[in-house]
Design a protein around this motif. Structure first.
Motif, PDB file in Angstrom:
ATOM      1  N   GLU A   1      54.029  83.197  92.080  1.00 57.13           N
ATOM      2  CA  GLU A   1      54.502  82.104  91.234  1.00 57.13           C
ATOM      3  C   GLU A   1      54.425  82.442  89.755  1.00 57.13           C
ATOM      4  O   GLU A   1      55.124  81.841  88.951  1.00 57.13           O
ATOM      5  N   SER A   2      53.539  83.370  89.412  1.00 55.16           N
ATOM      6  CA  SER A   2      53.445  83.780  88.005  1.00 55.16           C
ATOM      7  C   SER A   2      53.661  85.281  87.916  1.00 55.16           C
ATOM      8  O   SER A   2      52.711  86.043  87.793  1.00 55.16           O
ATOM      9  N   PRO A   3      54.907  85.713  88.008  1.00 54.16           N
ATOM     10  CA  PRO A   3      55.179  87.150  88.010  1.00 54.16           C
ATOM     11  C   PRO A   3      55.172  87.723  86.598  1.00 54.16           C
ATOM     12  O   PRO A   3      55.186  86.994  85.612  1.00 54.16           O
ATOM     13  N   ALA A   4      55.141  89.046  86.542  1.00 53.65           N
ATOM     14  CA  ALA A   4      55.292  89.711  85.248  1.00 53.65           C
ATOM     15  C   ALA A   4      56.776  89.908  84.979  1.00 53.65           C
ATOM     16  O   ALA A   4      57.595  89.774  85.884  1.00 53.65           O
ATOM     17  N   ASP A   5      57.091  90.247  83.739  1.00 52.75           N
ATOM     18  CA  ASP A   5      58.492  90.428  83.356  1.00 52.75           C
ATOM     19  C   ASP A   5      59.133  91.526  84.212  1.00 52.75           C
ATOM     20  O   ASP A   5      58.611  92.617  84.330  1.00 52.75           O
ATOM     21  N   GLY A   6      60.262  91.215  84.830  1.00 48.80           N
ATOM     22  CA  GLY A   6      60.993  92.224  85.607  1.00 48.80           C
ATOM     23  C   GLY A   6      60.599  92.294  87.063  1.00 48.80           C
ATOM     24  O   GLY A   6      61.248  92.991  87.836  1.00 48.80           O
ATOM     25  N   ASP A   7      59.533  91.596  87.457  1.00 51.18           N
ATOM     26  CA  ASP A   7      59.118  91.612  88.860  1.00 51.18           C
ATOM     27  C   ASP A   7      60.139  90.908  89.749  1.00 51.18           C
ATOM     28  O   ASP A   7      60.850  90.024  89.296  1.00 51.18           O
ATOM     29  N   ALA A   8      60.160  91.309  91.008  1.00 51.48           N
ATOM     30  CA  ALA A   8      60.979  90.579  91.974  1.00 51.48           C
ATOM     31  C   ALA A   8      60.130  89.437  92.531  1.00 51.48           C
ATOM     32  O   ALA A   8      58.975  89.617  92.880  1.00 51.48           O
TER      33      ALA A   8
ATOM     34  N   LEU B   1      64.435  86.805  93.302  1.00 55.46           N
ATOM     35  CA  LEU B   1      64.864  86.544  91.930  1.00 55.46           C
ATOM     36  C   LEU B   1      64.225  87.596  91.038  1.00 55.46           C
ATOM     37  O   LEU B   1      63.130  88.064  91.314  1.00 55.46           O
ATOM     38  N   ARG B   2      64.933  87.976  90.002  1.00 62.87           N
ATOM     39  CA  ARG B   2      64.381  88.921  89.028  1.00 62.87           C
ATOM     40  C   ARG B   2      63.726  88.107  87.918  1.00 62.87           C
ATOM     41  O   ARG B   2      64.401  87.325  87.250  1.00 62.87           O
ATOM     42  N   ALA B   3      62.424  88.245  87.763  1.00 58.64           N
ATOM     43  CA  ALA B   3      61.695  87.409  86.808  1.00 58.64           C
ATOM     44  C   ALA B   3      62.000  87.828  85.382  1.00 58.64           C
ATOM     45  O   ALA B   3      62.102  89.015  85.085  1.00 58.64           O
ATOM     46  N   ARG B   4      62.172  86.841  84.540  1.00 62.94           N
ATOM     47  CA  ARG B   4      62.320  87.079  83.115  1.00 62.94           C
ATOM     48  C   ARG B   4      61.299  86.195  82.424  1.00 62.94           C
ATOM     49  O   ARG B   4      60.896  85.168  82.961  1.00 62.94           O
ATOM     50  N   PRO B   5      60.886  86.566  81.224  1.00 60.56           N
ATOM     51  CA  PRO B   5      59.863  85.753  80.563  1.00 60.56           C
ATOM     52  C   PRO B   5      60.344  84.324  80.371  1.00 60.56           C
ATOM     53  O   PRO B   5      61.520  84.085  80.114  1.00 60.56           O
ATOM     54  N   GLY B   6      59.426  83.421  80.508  1.00 62.12           N
ATOM     55  CA  GLY B   6      59.758  82.016  80.297  1.00 62.12           C
ATOM     56  C   GLY B   6      59.285  81.169  81.452  1.00 62.12           C
ATOM     57  O   GLY B   6      58.691  81.645  82.406  1.00 62.12           O
ATOM     58  N   ARG B   7      59.587  79.890  81.320  1.00 63.58           N
ATOM     59  CA  ARG B   7      59.196  78.940  82.350  1.00 63.58           C
ATOM     60  C   ARG B   7      60.479  78.475  83.015  1.00 63.58           C
ATOM     61  O   ARG B   7      61.360  77.955  82.350  1.00 63.58           O
ATOM     62  N   HIS B   8      60.618  78.724  84.291  1.00 64.73           N
ATOM     63  CA  HIS B   8      61.889  78.472  84.957  1.00 64.73           C
ATOM     64  C   HIS B   8      61.715  77.423  86.037  1.00 64.73           C
ATOM     65  O   HIS B   8      60.848  77.554  86.893  1.00 64.73           O
ATOM     66  N   ARG B   9      62.544  76.409  85.983  1.00 66.82           N
ATOM     67  CA  ARG B   9      62.469  75.331  86.965  1.00 66.82           C
ATOM     68  C   ARG B   9      63.561  75.481  88.013  1.00 66.82           C
ATOM     69  O   ARG B   9      64.696  75.793  87.671  1.00 66.82           O
TER      70      ARG B   9
END
Lengths: 234, 468
Positions: B97-104, B157-165
């Motif tokens: 739920e709290s991935p690092a930048d670029g993580d799948a 999903l490819r994680a990007r910095p930020g809070r995504h709903r």
């Protein structure tokens, strides 16, 4: 950020229902095509339409192979249509087969699709052409009553499956994570059951002796049924 | 983590009012669409029946009339199927739920049929956050599920910095014939938090009088050397340059660059023209801007600046600059809920500028922009500076930046790049955007060009460096 990921959502029609639709359409035309020449031409045209559809599917991944296959398939359909328009000795046989062959090609084009937004129109036109072949077969007495009734049901099934392919593909994509195949098969299965009921009921009534009935009575009965349905649709 | 939400609706009599809309291309959230709608797909059969009857009469062929009878059965078919009344639950698992930048991020959405009847044709469109792109699998699927059965969608999903709903999950349920479509939306407000704080936000040397972290060009007390001036009576003794005094006998005082607090308003360009994306699968510029605004706001508030939020587009608003935890909370709530920043593009995108009738009726779309901007500019304080987030898709965006600048509100433009080099039109748009960026820089307005594929922080640092 790559845009052309293999999993990217596309609106293309689903293959399962598409294949079902093409098969049902072929079956419908095959029932009407009685002579050996017609059967042969139908086989060539179906092969061409299938190659055309396959080539269109491949187009995105392998341009050359897909394009080549599509062009060859189209040429086969055009050649078959040309022969169908000239070769059979009787004019009625020519009239009978031509729209069906073109219809299968258009149906395949609608399932590619050539243009996503126009897919439904192509399917309507394709199924309509196949139905014209069946109608012509009825008018020129090209096939038995039973074969004609089954062919009409198969044409409607072809349209139903193809339309479902477009609608399912448009809403969930042709390569969803969850296979939509089961839902499509269930849908086609239900329509198939209805078709069986329709054919059995129609032929049953015909066996009872509709031929003896005054023709006008039959027409009035059918129109009454249609009006009843239209009223029920309100 | 598991969350379970149920939805039990009664279908209101299955009364299909309204236009017959073939319900493809779903996913654009319009809550006003009726929950039950006819697809009208079997209507053509009646025409086929009429055609067969006509041909049968003209040719006097009973066999053709029998074909019409087959059509009649198919016309009756949609009348005998029951309208589905789906009772469904959605359960979404997100890992991590709290991935690092670029993580799948693996998402598993399970839809369970809680009712007693099987659903023959269920089409599921999950609502992944608009700011994230799907890296594998598909958030859509079709299924047949019996009572108590469930179906699972798996995608990455490819994680990007930020809070995504996550958006609501849309479920389309058709009856066996496909004549009626029942739509359900189940809200499962899950979130992906990918924290990556911005190292710096480029600010311009404009500030109020309170001490803060912004290094200005004014001389005074501070850390960084500013200038050496002639001693004036009253200058503090510890600022006198004693070495120079020893060398030359003249009294000089050293001044440092004053460090001040900045009032910054993060302003988002959410005009219909800004809802552009590289492709249908990529997030649009407004989603990028909202994401960037949240992170810029966080960075500013963390550095004890005062941050405000503004947007213009379908409507405008201004949240005056402030600081503190409460204000940070307000800032993020506005960002998530402001109607001006709705993630779904307005109807008019791509087409003419006809504004959809659901919002306030506007005759001329250019006039309200003027009103909106003057409303924002009126309320900007005299010491406020503006960070303008715009994709620079048209010349109007340039005008907006210039107008703020001419009002003495210093502007920094941060522009997410949503142009694509795949098509000739895309390349032209990219060229035009580049020339707009150049025009901004020529007008001494710092502009950060942010490629969504690279971190926002590096683009901002680049501006910060080039300014010095």
């Amino acid at each position: 950020m790559t845009v052309t990921e293999p999993s990217a959502f596309d609106h293309r029609p689903t293959p399962t229902s598409g294949v079902l639709g093409l098969a049902a359409g072929t079956f419908a035309v095959g029932l009407v095509a009685g002579t050996t020449v017609q059967r042969l031409l139908l086989t060539v045209a179906v092969g061409g339409a299938a190659a055309f559809a396959l080539g269109g599917r491949l187009w995105r991944r392998r341009r050359t192979a897909g394009g080549l296959l599509g062009v060859c398939g189209s040429l086969a359909v055009v050649a078959a249509a040309g022969y169908a328009a000239t070769r059979p000795e009787r004019v009625v046989h020519r009239l009978e087969l031509l729209p069906g062959l073109l219809g299968l090609w258009v149906l395949a084009a609608g399932l590619l699709p050539l243009r996503v937004r126009r897919g439904r129109l192509l399917i309507d036109i394709g199924a309509g052409l196949v139905f014209i072949t069946v109608l012509t077969g009825g008018v020129v007495r090209g096939a038995s009553t039973a074969a004609l009734v089954v062919a009409a049901a198969a044409t409607i099934l072809a349209w139903d499956a193809a339309e479902n392919a477009v609608s399912m593909g448009g809403q969930v994509g042709s390569c969803g994570a969850t296979d939509s195949r089961r839902a499509e098969l269930v849908h086609a299965g239900f329509s198939g059951c209805v078709a069986v009921v329709a054919v059995v009921a129609t032929l049953g009534v015909a066996r009872v002796g509709v031929d003896g009935l005054p023709f006008a009575a039959l027409v009035v009965l059918l129109l009454a049924a249609v009006v009843t349905i239209l009223v029920a649709h309100r | 983590m598991t969350r379970l939400r149920d939805l039990r609706h009664a279908v209101g009599g299955g009364d299909p009012v309204g236009s017959v809309d073939r319900a493809d291309d779903n996913g654009d959230g319009d809550s006003q669409t009726p929950a039950v709608r006819p697809t009208g797909r079997w209507r053509g059969v009646v025409g086929v029946v009429f055609l067969a009857v006509a041909v049968g009469i003209l040719a006097k062929r009973p066999a053709v009339l029998l074909m019409a009878a087959v059509g009649v059965v198919f016309a009756v078919y949609p009348l005998v199927t029951t309208v589905p009344d789906p009772t469904l639950s959605v359960d979404r698992r997100i890992d991590p739920e709290s991935p690092a930048d670029g993580d799948a991020v693996a998402v598993r959405t399970t839809i369970r049929n809680e009712g007693d009847v099987p659903l023959f044709d269920l089409r599921i469109v999950d609502g992944p956050p608009p700011t994230l792109s799907v890296a594998g699998g598909s958030p859509r699927g079709g299924a047949t599920i019996g009572p108590g059965e469930s179906v699972t969608l798996t995608y990455d999903l490819r994680a990007r910095p930020g809070r995504h709903r996550f958006g609501p999950t849309t479920l389309l349920c058709r009856d066996a014939s496909g004549a009626v479509e029942v739509e359900r939306r189940i809200d499962a407000p899950d979130r992906i938090d990918c924290s990556a704080t911005l190292p710096t936000v480029p600010l311009r040397g404009r500030s109020g009088h309170r001490t803060g972290p912004l290094v200005t060009d004014d001389g005074g007390s501070g850390l960084e050397f500013h200038s050496v001036t002639e001693y004036e009576r009253g200058d503090p003794a510890n600022r006198i340059d004693w070495r120079r005094f020893a060398r030359t006998g003249e009294l000089n005082s050293v001044t440092f660059r004053t460090e001040r607090l900045a009032d910054v308003v993060v302003c988002i360009d959410a005009r219909p023209d800004a809802y552009r994306a590289r492709s249908d699968d990529d997030p649009h510029a407004v989603a990028h801007a909202v994401d960037a605004a949240g992170r810029i706001g966080d960075a500013l508030l963390d550095a004890n600046h005062r941050a405000g939020l503004a947007a213009f587009g379908r409507e405008s608003f201004l949240l005056a600059p402030g600081s503190g935890d409460d204000h940070a909370h307000r800032f993020h709530r506005r960002l998530a809920t402001a109607p001006a920043l709705t993630p779904s593009p307005p109807e008019s995108v791509g087409a003419t500028r006809a504004v959809a009738d659901e919002s306030t009726p506007r005759s001329d779309p250019a006039a309200p922009l003027d009103h909106q901007l003057s409303a924002i500019r009126e309320r900007l304080g005299s010491t406020c500076q503006v960070v303008l987030l715009t994709p620079l898709c048209d010349g109007d965006a340039l005008d907006v930046a210039r107008r703020f600048e001419s009002d003495n509100a210093h502007v920094t433009v941060v522009s997410p790049d949503v142009t694509s080099a795949d098509t000739p039109g895309g390349r032209l748009a990219r060229l035009e955007r580049d020339s707009r960026l150049a025009a901004l820089r020529n007008a001494n307005i710092p502009a950060a060009d942010c490629d969504p594929a690279t971190p926002l922080g590096s683009a901002l640092e680049h501006v910060e460096r080039s300014r010095r």
